[in-house]
Design a protein around this motif. Structure first.
Motif, short mmCIF file in Angstrom:
data_model
loop_
_atom_site.label_atom_id
_atom_site.label_comp_id
_atom_site.label_asym_id
_atom_site.label_seq_id
_atom_site.Cartn_x
_atom_site.Cartn_y
_atom_site.Cartn_z
N LEU A 92 0.82 -1.21 0.00
CA LEU A 92 0.00 0.00 0.00
C LEU A 92 0.86 1.27 0.00
O LEU A 92 1.85 1.36 0.72
CB LEU A 92 -0.89 -0.01 1.24
N ARG A 93 0.50 2.23 -0.84
CA ARG A 93 1.20 3.51 -0.93
C ARG A 93 0.36 4.65 -0.34
O ARG A 93 0.90 5.62 0.15
CB ARG A 93 1.57 3.81 -2.38
N VAL A 94 -0.96 4.52 -0.40
CA VAL A 94 -1.87 5.56 0.10
C VAL A 94 -2.92 4.89 0.98
O VAL A 94 -3.59 3.96 0.54
CB VAL A 94 -2.56 6.30 -1.07
N LEU A 154 4.31 -1.46 6.46
CA LEU A 154 3.97 -0.65 5.29
C LEU A 154 5.16 0.20 4.85
O LEU A 154 5.18 1.41 4.98
CB LEU A 154 2.75 0.22 5.58
N LYS A 155 6.16 -0.46 4.30
CA LYS A 155 7.41 0.20 3.91
C LYS A 155 7.25 1.14 2.72
O LYS A 155 8.09 2.01 2.51
CB LYS A 155 8.48 -0.86 3.57
N ASN A 156 6.19 0.99 1.91
CA ASN A 156 5.98 1.82 0.72
C ASN A 156 4.99 2.96 0.94
O ASN A 156 4.75 3.74 0.03
CB ASN A 156 5.46 0.95 -0.44
N SER A 164 9.08 5.91 4.40
CA SER A 164 8.70 6.40 3.07
C SER A 164 7.60 7.45 3.13
O SER A 164 7.25 8.04 2.11
CB SER A 164 8.23 5.24 2.18
N LEU A 165 7.06 7.68 4.31
CA LEU A 165 5.94 8.60 4.47
C LEU A 165 6.35 10.04 4.14
O LEU A 165 7.35 10.55 4.65
CB LEU A 165 5.41 8.53 5.91
N ARG A 166 5.59 10.70 3.24
CA ARG A 166 5.88 12.07 2.84
C ARG A 166 4.71 13.01 3.11
O ARG A 166 4.89 14.20 3.29
CB ARG A 166 6.23 12.15 1.34
#
Length: 159
Positions: free
Chosen positions: A60-62, A78-80, A102-104
């Motif tokens: 998951l990215r979002v 959740l590394k991505n 990776s959280l931005r």
């Protein structure tokens, strides 16, 4: 009933189980079947009754879980993940967010957060901590080094 609904979504990239048009799904937990959708990159579970985040696919990215009943967050796998929306929940502590390297983009408005210590190792570009319980502006120094967009209105220090 849910298993048959999710069986056909194995190749799905986005899933929206958020309430729409005032209708609530009233999910009180994240269905186990969600974790089996291996290609899922974006998941919206906003406006439900979820109190704990679990069964989230690793790619998951979002993740959007606004307007639920979440009081703590722990998402180490959740590394991505680069976008996390937790607005309008019951968060007090952010301890579980420190491992999300990776959280931005992080949206935490309308919670009960008092400290941002757990965010200090993250390289956030955007942070919304409006309408929380942050009493001292010095707390912001822990996280603002690389933040391009910072929203802080509605906190006790911001008068």
């Amino acid at each position: 009933k849910l298993s048959s609904q999710f069986a056909c979504f194995q190749k799905l990239g986005k899933a929206y189980l958020a309430s729409t048009g005032g209708f609530q799904n009233e999910l009180s937990f994240v269905p186990n079947q969600i974790s089996k959708i291996s290609k899922l990159e974006e998941l919206d579970l906003s406006q439900n009754e979820i109190s704990e985040i679990s069964n989230i696919p690793k790619k998951l990215r979002v993740l959007k879980v606004c307007s639920n009943r979440i009081s703590r967050v722990y998402l180490p796998k959740l590394k991505n993940l680069h976008t996390l929306e937790l607005s309008d929940n019951r968060l007090i502590s952010l301890e579980g967010l420190s491992e999300l390297k990776s959280l931005r983009y992080l949206y935490l408005d309308s919670n009960f957060v008092e400290t941002l210590k757990s965010l200090s190792g993250l390289k956030l570009l955007e942070l919304d901590i409006s309408y929380n319980n942050i009493k001292r502006s010095e707390i912001l120094r822990e996280v603002v080094s690389q933040v391009c967009v910072l929203k802080v209105s509605g906190n006790p220090f911001y008068k």
